[in-house]
Design a protein around this motif. Structure first.
Motif: not given
Length: 297
Positions: A46-51, A150-163
């Motif tokens: 997850i960390v590698v893909l988000i980076v 949008m980067s912190p929102l994108g990282a959140w969605i990448a983990i939780r799949g929700e806004f």
């Protein structure tokens, strides 16, 4: 080959990824609750893909900006030596770089989470669009901040799949922070922007009022940080971070007197990195101390 890679790194100012990356990593850390319930293999994936998403998204936005602004940059003495006007990179090679990074961004997002993959292309197009805002609106500085935010929102969605409201607050904090500093940076081009009919806060309001507007943008950012701390009961670490952020804001606006371009660029870079790292540290410590992101729920 290595020299060409270096040129592309300079083209997109890769070191400036440090502005938004800590916000994204902090949001990721909170969304994953410190990765307490994940294996180290899943955490690493997850960390590698988000980076990688962060890097390819920023590469796309910066390379498109250089393509869109090539003619404008050529007429501005401050930017005439950039890669496209100066001929160090060809337009075709930058377009190819843009396309490759766009495809990789969508791919990496899809590998993270279905909703992230679904939103990747619209987000990518939105990121590119910021390059045109200064052609019709002096709100362009805050739209740039929104694109970065949008980067912190994108990282959140990448983990939780929700806004959620938590990363949206981080988005707004980053938007106001970066918007204010982009106004300060744009004071260098006040006259040339007017001559070319471009819309920016300095071109519209002049240098003195622009610096005041940037100051109030940063004061609004600090107010959001305070509200953020109260709403989620962020604790002592966050208040320490907010105090240090306030000190950085007051230093930039009240104590930095030099108009030297190199000094301005250095202060711009260091202040942004400092604020971003402080926010990340505050979020990391909060989770380590047992913070609960579900307070509002």
């Amino acid at each position: 080959m290595f020299k060409k890679i270096q040129e592309f790194g300079h083209l997109v100012r890769l070191s400036h990824s440090l502005f938004a990356m800590p916000f994204a990593l902090g949001s990721m850390w909170v969304a994953a609750n410190g990765f307490r319930d994940m294996s180290w293999q899943e955490t690493a994936r997850i960390v590698v893909l988000i980076v990688l998403c962060m890097v390819t998204a920023r590469n796309s936005a910066m390379s498109f900006n250089r393509i869109a602004d090539a003619d404008i940059d050529a007429k501005n003495p401050r930017t005439a030596k950039r890669h496209l006007p100066d001929g160090r990179l060809s337009k075709k090679s930058v377009i190819a770089f843009l396309a490759v990074n766009g495809v990789l961004f969508v791919l990496f997002a899809a590998l993270l989470q279905p909703l992230a993959g679904l939103l990747a292309l619209p987000v990518w197009l939105l990121l590119l669009s910021y390059s045109y805002w200064k052609r019709f609106s002096w709100l362009c500085h805050w739209f740039l901040g929104f694109a970065i935010g949008m980067s912190p929102l994108g990282a959140w969605i990448a983990i939780r799949g929700e806004f959620a409201l938590f990363p949206i607050f981080l988005l707004m904090i980053l938007m106001l922070w970066m918007g204010g500093f982009d106004i300060i940076y744009a004071t260098q081009d006040e006259e040339i922007d007017r001559q070319m009919g471009l819309h920016s806060v300095p071109a519209r309001f002049g240098r003195k009022r622009s610096l005041q507007i940037a100051f109030w943008s940063h004061m609004a950012m600090l107010a959001l940080c305070v509200a953020f701390g109260f709403i989620w009961q962020m604790g002592v670490a966050w208040w320490a971070v907010t105090a240090l952020m306030a000190a950085a804001v007051f230093y930039i606006h009240l104590f930095r007197k030099s108009d030297d371009l190199d000094a301005m660029n250095r202060d711009f870079f260091l202040a942004n990195v400092t604020i971003s790292v402080l926010v990340m540290v505050g979020l990391f410590v909060w989770i380590l101390m047992g913070g609960d992101v579900n307070v509002l729920y």
